[in-house]
Design a protein around this motif. Structure first.
Motif, short mmCIF file in Angstrom:
data_model
loop_
_atom_site.label_atom_id
_atom_site.label_comp_id
_atom_site.label_asym_id
_atom_site.label_seq_id
_atom_site.Cartn_x
_atom_site.Cartn_y
_atom_site.Cartn_z
N THR A 39 0.84 -1.19 0.00
CA THR A 39 0.00 0.00 0.00
C THR A 39 0.88 1.24 0.00
N SER A 40 0.57 2.19 -0.90
CA SER A 40 1.34 3.43 -0.97
C SER A 40 0.88 4.39 0.11
N SER A 41 1.57 5.51 0.21
CA SER A 41 1.24 6.51 1.23
C SER A 41 -0.12 7.15 1.00
N ASP A 42 -0.62 7.14 -0.25
CA ASP A 42 -1.94 7.70 -0.53
C ASP A 42 -3.02 6.63 -0.65
N GLY A 76 -2.88 11.93 -3.50
CA GLY A 76 -2.90 12.23 -2.08
C GLY A 76 -3.49 13.58 -1.74
N ALA A 130 -0.44 17.28 -1.79
CA ALA A 130 0.57 16.41 -2.39
C ALA A 130 0.88 16.84 -3.82
N LYS A 158 16.76 6.11 -0.46
CA LYS A 158 16.48 7.51 -0.78
C LYS A 158 17.56 8.06 -1.69
N THR A 169 4.93 2.68 -4.57
CA THR A 169 5.33 2.88 -3.18
C THR A 169 6.47 3.88 -3.02
N ASP A 216 7.73 7.66 -2.84
CA ASP A 216 7.17 8.98 -2.49
C ASP A 216 8.07 10.09 -3.03
N ASN A 246 9.23 13.86 -2.36
CA ASN A 246 9.31 14.83 -1.27
C ASN A 246 10.12 16.05 -1.70
N GLY A 280 11.37 5.52 -0.30
CA GLY A 280 10.41 4.43 -0.20
C GLY A 280 11.02 3.12 -0.64
#
Length: 350
Positions: A94-97, A152, A156, A205, A219, A221, A223, A247
Protein backbone atom coordinates in the motif's frame (compact mmCIF):
# COMPACT_ATOMS: atom_id res chain seq x y z
CA UNK A 1 -37.58 -67.32 0.20
CA UNK A 2 -39.26 -64.11 1.30
CA UNK A 3 -37.24 -64.16 4.54
CA UNK A 4 -33.99 -64.60 2.58
CA UNK A 5 -34.86 -61.66 0.34
CA UNK A 6 -35.60 -59.54 3.39
CA UNK A 7 -32.25 -60.51 4.94
CA UNK A 8 -30.41 -59.70 1.69
CA UNK A 9 -32.14 -56.35 1.46
CA UNK A 10 -31.22 -55.55 5.04
CA UNK A 11 -27.64 -56.59 4.37
CA UNK A 12 -27.41 -54.24 1.34
CA UNK A 13 -28.81 -51.38 3.39
CA UNK A 14 -26.25 -52.13 6.09
CA UNK A 15 -23.37 -51.99 3.58
CA UNK A 16 -24.59 -48.69 2.17
CA UNK A 17 -25.05 -47.24 5.63
CA UNK A 18 -21.54 -48.30 6.67
CA UNK A 19 -20.09 -46.59 3.61
CA UNK A 20 -21.95 -43.41 4.39
CA UNK A 21 -20.97 -43.64 8.02
CA UNK A 22 -17.27 -43.32 7.24
CA UNK A 23 -17.85 -40.42 4.87
CA UNK A 24 -16.71 -37.21 6.60
CA UNK A 25 -19.24 -35.12 4.71
CA UNK A 26 -22.27 -36.77 6.40
CA UNK A 27 -23.90 -34.64 9.04
CA UNK A 28 -24.00 -35.59 12.70
CA UNK A 29 -27.76 -36.25 12.65
CA UNK A 30 -27.36 -38.74 9.77
CA UNK A 31 -24.70 -40.61 11.75
CA UNK A 32 -27.12 -41.04 14.63
CA UNK A 33 -29.68 -42.60 12.26
CA UNK A 34 -27.05 -44.94 10.83
CA UNK A 35 -25.99 -46.09 14.29
CA UNK A 36 -29.61 -46.77 15.12
CA UNK A 37 -29.94 -48.87 11.93
CA UNK A 38 -26.85 -50.90 12.72
CA UNK A 39 -28.52 -52.07 15.92
CA UNK A 40 -31.40 -53.73 13.96
CA UNK A 41 -31.84 -57.61 14.25
CA UNK A 42 -30.76 -58.18 10.64
CA UNK A 43 -27.49 -56.36 11.07
CA UNK A 44 -25.81 -59.36 12.67
CA UNK A 45 -27.08 -62.07 10.32
CA UNK A 46 -24.62 -63.87 8.09
CA UNK A 47 -25.03 -64.20 4.35
CA UNK A 48 -22.29 -66.21 2.58
CA UNK A 49 -23.09 -64.59 -0.78
CA UNK A 50 -21.67 -61.23 0.45
CA UNK A 51 -17.89 -61.45 0.57
CA UNK A 52 -15.49 -58.56 1.19
CA UNK A 53 -14.92 -58.12 -2.56
CA UNK A 54 -18.67 -58.10 -3.15
CA UNK A 55 -19.14 -55.45 -0.48
CA UNK A 56 -16.47 -53.24 -2.05
CA UNK A 57 -17.97 -53.65 -5.52
CA UNK A 58 -21.45 -52.90 -4.28
CA UNK A 59 -20.29 -49.76 -2.52
CA UNK A 60 -18.59 -48.52 -5.67
CA UNK A 61 -21.76 -49.09 -7.67
CA UNK A 62 -24.29 -47.77 -5.18
CA UNK A 63 -22.42 -44.83 -3.61
CA UNK A 64 -19.84 -42.42 -5.03
CA UNK A 65 -18.51 -40.94 -1.83
CA UNK A 66 -16.31 -38.41 -3.64
CA UNK A 67 -19.41 -36.48 -4.78
CA UNK A 68 -21.19 -36.33 -1.42
CA UNK A 69 -20.92 -32.95 0.26
CA UNK A 70 -22.99 -31.79 3.15
CA UNK A 71 -24.70 -28.37 2.92
CA UNK A 72 -22.69 -27.04 5.84
CA UNK A 73 -19.36 -27.90 4.23
CA UNK A 74 -20.54 -26.47 0.91
CA UNK A 75 -21.43 -23.19 2.58
CA UNK A 76 -18.03 -23.09 4.29
CA UNK A 77 -16.23 -23.71 1.01
CA UNK A 78 -18.30 -21.06 -0.79
CA UNK A 79 -17.63 -18.53 1.97
CA UNK A 80 -13.90 -19.26 1.87
CA UNK A 81 -13.72 -18.92 -1.92
CA UNK A 82 -15.73 -15.69 -1.96
CA UNK A 83 -13.69 -14.14 0.83
CA UNK A 84 -10.40 -15.09 -0.85
CA UNK A 85 -11.54 -13.47 -4.09
CA UNK A 86 -12.04 -10.06 -2.51
CA UNK A 87 -8.98 -10.13 -0.26
CA UNK A 88 -5.78 -8.54 -1.68
CA UNK A 89 -2.81 -10.71 -2.52
CA UNK A 90 -0.34 -11.41 0.24
CA UNK A 91 2.49 -9.68 -1.67
CA UNK A 92 0.49 -6.48 -2.29
CA UNK A 93 1.82 -3.21 -0.87
CA UNK A 94 0.00 0.00 0.00
CA UNK A 95 1.34 3.43 -0.97
CA UNK A 96 1.24 6.51 1.23
CA UNK A 97 -1.94 7.70 -0.53
CA UNK A 98 -3.74 4.35 -0.12
CA UNK A 99 -3.13 2.70 -3.52
CA UNK A 100 -2.81 -1.10 -3.17
CA UNK A 101 -0.79 -3.01 -5.74
CA UNK A 102 1.68 -5.80 -6.33
CA UNK A 103 5.32 -4.65 -6.71
CA UNK A 104 6.77 -4.67 -10.23
CA UNK A 105 9.99 -6.61 -10.86
CA UNK A 106 11.72 -4.01 -13.02
CA UNK A 107 14.64 -6.37 -13.68
CA UNK A 108 12.44 -8.51 -15.91
CA UNK A 109 9.52 -6.17 -16.66
CA UNK A 110 11.26 -3.02 -17.94
CA UNK A 111 13.10 -2.45 -21.20
CA UNK A 112 14.94 0.78 -22.08
CA UNK A 113 15.21 1.33 -25.84
CA UNK A 114 17.00 3.89 -27.96
CA UNK A 115 20.41 5.51 -27.92
CA UNK A 116 20.51 9.29 -27.80
CA UNK A 117 16.80 9.62 -27.05
CA UNK A 118 15.40 6.73 -25.05
CA UNK A 119 12.00 5.37 -24.08
CA UNK A 120 11.08 2.72 -21.52
CA UNK A 121 8.56 -0.09 -21.99
CA UNK A 122 7.14 -1.74 -18.88
CA UNK A 123 5.21 -5.00 -18.72
CA UNK A 124 2.30 -4.97 -16.27
CA UNK A 125 0.57 -8.03 -14.86
CA UNK A 126 -2.76 -8.07 -13.07
CA UNK A 127 -2.82 -6.16 -9.74
CA UNK A 128 0.47 -4.35 -10.51
CA UNK A 129 0.57 -0.55 -10.39
CA UNK A 130 2.95 1.76 -12.26
CA UNK A 131 3.06 5.42 -11.22
CA UNK A 132 4.25 7.79 -13.94
CA UNK A 133 4.43 11.49 -14.70
CA UNK A 134 1.28 12.71 -16.41
CA UNK A 135 1.78 13.32 -20.12
CA UNK A 136 4.71 10.88 -20.43
CA UNK A 137 2.73 8.00 -21.95
CA UNK A 138 3.75 7.05 -25.50
CA UNK A 139 1.42 4.07 -25.99
CA UNK A 140 -0.39 1.38 -23.99
CA UNK A 141 -1.83 -1.93 -25.09
CA UNK A 142 -5.43 -3.07 -24.76
CA UNK A 143 -6.40 -3.83 -21.17
CA UNK A 144 -4.23 -1.13 -19.58
CA UNK A 145 -6.21 1.28 -17.42
CA UNK A 146 -4.99 4.81 -16.63
CA UNK A 147 -6.13 6.62 -13.48
CA UNK A 148 -4.98 10.24 -13.11
CA UNK A 149 -5.18 11.76 -9.62
CA UNK A 150 -3.36 14.23 -7.41
CA UNK A 151 -1.78 11.32 -5.57
CA UNK A 152 -2.90 12.23 -2.08
CA UNK A 153 -4.81 15.50 -2.39
CA UNK A 154 -4.04 19.02 -3.52
CA UNK A 155 -1.27 19.42 -0.97
CA UNK A 156 0.57 16.41 -2.39
CA UNK A 157 0.07 17.73 -5.93
CA UNK A 158 1.35 21.18 -4.97
CA UNK A 159 4.38 19.59 -3.30
CA UNK A 160 5.21 17.68 -6.47
CA UNK A 161 4.80 20.87 -8.51
CA UNK A 162 7.49 22.55 -6.39
CA UNK A 163 9.85 19.68 -7.23
CA UNK A 164 9.37 20.17 -10.97
CA UNK A 165 6.69 17.51 -11.56
CA UNK A 166 3.09 18.00 -12.62
CA UNK A 167 0.29 18.48 -10.11
CA UNK A 168 -1.39 15.31 -11.38
CA UNK A 169 0.11 11.85 -11.57
CA UNK A 170 -1.06 8.79 -13.52
CA UNK A 171 -1.38 5.24 -12.21
CA UNK A 172 -1.36 2.45 -14.82
CA UNK A 173 -2.88 -0.97 -14.09
CA UNK A 174 -3.76 -4.05 -16.15
CA UNK A 175 -7.21 -5.63 -15.89
CA UNK A 176 -6.21 -9.02 -17.30
CA UNK A 177 -8.66 -8.89 -20.22
CA UNK A 178 -6.11 -9.37 -23.01
CA UNK A 179 -3.82 -12.17 -21.94
CA UNK A 180 -1.44 -12.51 -19.02
CA UNK A 181 0.06 -9.00 -19.27
CA UNK A 182 -0.08 -5.57 -20.90
CA UNK A 183 2.52 -2.99 -21.88
CA UNK A 184 3.04 0.73 -21.28
CA UNK A 185 5.67 2.82 -23.08
CA UNK A 186 6.84 6.14 -21.66
CA UNK A 187 8.93 8.86 -23.25
CA UNK A 188 10.50 12.20 -22.34
CA UNK A 189 9.76 15.77 -23.43
CA UNK A 190 13.32 16.34 -24.74
CA UNK A 191 16.08 13.94 -25.91
CA UNK A 192 17.12 12.12 -22.76
CA UNK A 193 18.73 9.02 -21.37
CA UNK A 194 16.77 6.96 -18.84
CA UNK A 195 18.34 5.24 -15.86
CA UNK A 196 16.67 2.82 -13.45
CA UNK A 197 17.61 3.24 -9.78
CA UNK A 198 16.60 0.59 -7.20
CA UNK A 199 16.14 2.61 -4.02
CA UNK A 200 16.96 -0.33 -1.73
CA UNK A 201 20.50 -0.42 -3.11
CA UNK A 202 21.07 3.24 -2.20
CA UNK A 203 19.72 3.43 1.31
CA UNK A 204 16.09 3.87 0.32
CA UNK A 205 16.48 7.51 -0.78
CA UNK A 206 18.03 9.59 -3.55
CA UNK A 207 17.92 13.33 -4.28
CA UNK A 208 17.38 14.50 -7.87
CA UNK A 209 17.20 17.68 -9.85
CA UNK A 210 13.76 19.19 -10.40
CA UNK A 211 11.51 17.21 -12.75
CA UNK A 212 13.90 14.25 -13.02
CA UNK A 213 11.37 11.50 -12.25
CA UNK A 214 9.79 9.69 -15.21
CA UNK A 215 8.04 6.80 -13.46
CA UNK A 216 8.41 4.62 -10.39
CA UNK A 217 6.81 1.97 -8.21
CA UNK A 218 3.60 3.12 -6.58
CA UNK A 219 5.33 2.88 -3.18
CA UNK A 220 7.91 5.58 -4.05
CA UNK A 221 7.17 8.98 -2.49
CA UNK A 222 8.13 12.37 -3.93
CA UNK A 223 9.31 14.83 -1.27
CA UNK A 224 10.72 18.34 -1.17
CA UNK A 225 14.43 18.63 -0.41
CA UNK A 226 15.87 22.06 0.33
CA UNK A 227 19.49 23.00 -0.19
CA UNK A 228 21.32 23.38 3.08
CA UNK A 229 23.02 26.65 2.17
CA UNK A 230 21.77 29.84 0.56
CA UNK A 231 24.81 29.99 -1.71
CA UNK A 232 24.17 26.43 -2.92
CA UNK A 233 20.60 27.24 -3.89
CA UNK A 234 21.51 30.53 -5.54
CA UNK A 235 24.69 29.51 -7.42
CA UNK A 236 24.48 25.70 -7.60
CA UNK A 237 22.44 25.65 -10.80
CA UNK A 238 19.69 23.45 -9.30
CA UNK A 239 17.69 26.03 -7.37
CA UNK A 240 16.72 25.99 -3.72
CA UNK A 241 14.31 23.05 -4.04
CA UNK A 242 15.39 19.58 -5.07
CA UNK A 243 13.37 16.40 -5.58
CA UNK A 244 13.64 13.66 -2.97
CA UNK A 245 12.61 10.09 -3.90
CA UNK A 246 12.18 7.68 -1.01
CA UNK A 247 10.41 4.43 -0.20
CA UNK A 248 10.58 0.90 -1.56
CA UNK A 249 10.84 -0.14 -5.18
CA UNK A 250 12.50 1.30 -8.27
CA UNK A 251 12.39 4.69 -9.96
CA UNK A 252 13.32 5.68 -13.51
CA UNK A 253 15.04 9.04 -13.86
CA UNK A 254 15.71 11.00 -17.06
CA UNK A 255 18.91 12.83 -17.91
CA UNK A 256 19.81 15.07 -20.85
CA UNK A 257 22.57 13.89 -23.20
CA UNK A 258 25.15 11.41 -22.02
CA UNK A 259 24.61 9.83 -18.60
CA UNK A 260 27.55 9.22 -16.25
CA UNK A 261 27.59 7.47 -12.89
CA UNK A 262 30.35 8.12 -10.36
CA UNK A 263 30.93 6.29 -7.08
CA UNK A 264 32.65 8.58 -4.59
CA UNK A 265 34.78 7.33 -1.73
CA UNK A 266 34.76 8.76 1.77
CA UNK A 267 35.90 12.39 1.56
CA UNK A 268 36.35 12.33 -2.22
CA UNK A 269 35.35 15.62 -3.87
CA UNK A 270 33.95 15.93 -7.39
CA UNK A 271 33.63 19.38 -8.99
CA UNK A 272 31.03 19.66 -11.74
CA UNK A 273 29.58 22.40 -13.90
CA UNK A 274 26.34 23.95 -12.68
CA UNK A 275 23.30 22.13 -14.06
CA UNK A 276 25.06 18.84 -14.85
CA UNK A 277 23.81 17.12 -11.72
CA UNK A 278 21.00 14.58 -12.17
CA UNK A 279 20.82 12.78 -8.82
CA UNK A 280 22.92 11.79 -5.86
CA UNK A 281 22.62 9.36 -3.01
CA UNK A 282 21.47 10.59 0.37
CA UNK A 283 24.61 11.30 2.38
CA UNK A 284 26.57 13.01 -0.42
CA UNK A 285 27.34 16.61 0.52
CA UNK A 286 26.09 19.10 -2.09
CA UNK A 287 27.81 22.51 -2.09
CA UNK A 288 29.32 25.20 -4.33
CA UNK A 289 32.84 26.54 -4.68
CA UNK A 290 34.08 29.76 -6.25
CA UNK A 291 36.15 29.47 -9.40
CA UNK A 292 39.70 30.58 -8.73
CA UNK A 293 41.38 33.09 -11.04
CA UNK A 294 40.01 36.26 -12.59
CA UNK A 295 40.58 35.04 -16.16
CA UNK A 296 38.81 31.77 -15.44
CA UNK A 297 35.76 33.63 -14.17
CA UNK A 298 35.63 36.03 -17.12
CA UNK A 299 36.66 33.77 -19.99
CA UNK A 300 36.22 30.23 -18.66
CA UNK A 301 32.53 30.02 -19.52
CA UNK A 302 31.63 28.24 -16.27
CA UNK A 303 30.57 31.29 -14.34
CA UNK A 304 31.68 32.28 -10.87
CA UNK A 305 30.85 29.05 -9.02
CA UNK A 306 31.24 25.30 -9.51
CA UNK A 307 29.18 22.61 -7.82
CA UNK A 308 31.06 20.30 -5.45
CA UNK A 309 29.95 16.81 -4.40
CA UNK A 310 31.68 15.15 -1.46
CA UNK A 311 31.42 11.39 -0.82
CA UNK A 312 30.73 8.77 0.18
CA UNK A 313 27.96 7.85 -2.20
CA UNK A 314 26.87 7.59 -5.82
CA UNK A 315 26.12 10.51 -8.14
CA UNK A 316 24.62 10.63 -11.64
CA UNK A 317 25.61 13.36 -14.11
CA UNK A 318 24.26 14.51 -17.49
CA UNK A 319 26.20 15.82 -20.45
CA UNK A 320 23.51 18.10 -21.86
CA UNK A 321 21.47 19.87 -19.19
CA UNK A 322 18.02 20.87 -20.46
CA UNK A 323 18.42 24.49 -19.36
CA UNK A 324 21.69 24.77 -21.23
CA UNK A 325 20.10 23.41 -24.40
CA UNK A 326 17.11 25.76 -24.04
CA UNK A 327 19.38 28.78 -23.51
CA UNK A 328 21.42 27.88 -26.61
CA UNK A 329 18.26 27.65 -28.71
CA UNK A 330 16.98 30.95 -27.31
CA UNK A 331 20.31 32.62 -28.04
CA UNK A 332 20.00 31.72 -31.70
CA UNK A 333 16.44 32.92 -32.10
CA UNK A 334 16.43 36.25 -34.01
CA UNK A 335 15.68 39.16 -31.74
CA UNK A 336 13.61 42.26 -32.53
CA UNK A 337 14.78 44.67 -35.21
CA UNK A 338 15.58 44.17 -38.87
CA UNK A 339 13.47 42.02 -41.12
CA UNK A 340 13.80 39.02 -38.77
CA UNK A 341 13.87 36.30 -41.44
CA UNK A 342 13.48 32.88 -39.84
CA UNK A 343 13.91 30.92 -43.11
CA UNK A 344 17.49 30.69 -44.50
CA UNK A 345 17.92 32.10 -48.02
CA UNK A 346 19.90 29.90 -50.48
CA UNK A 347 23.39 31.21 -51.08
CA UNK A 348 23.36 33.35 -47.94
CA UNK A 349 24.92 30.74 -45.60
CA UNK A 350 23.33 28.85 -42.72
Amino acid sequence: KGQLLSIASSRRQLIMSNALFFNSAVSRSSRRLLLRHRQSPHATCYDPNFSIRRVTHLCSLRINTNHITSPSIYRAQSTASSSSSIQPRQDALTSSDGVVGVPIDFDTSSSIEGKESQIVTIRLEKDQVLRAESGAMMYMTDGIQMNTTTGGGLSAGFKRMLTGQNVFISDYTYDGSNGPCGYVALGTEFPSKIVRIPLQEYGGKIICQQGALLCASHTVDINIEFTKKFSTGFFGGEGFVLQGLSGTGDCLVKAGGALIRKDLREGEVLKISSGCLVAFQDGVEFDVEQVSGFKNVIFGGEGIFLTTLTGPGTVWLQGQPPQRMISEIARRVPSGGGIGLAVPIPGMGG
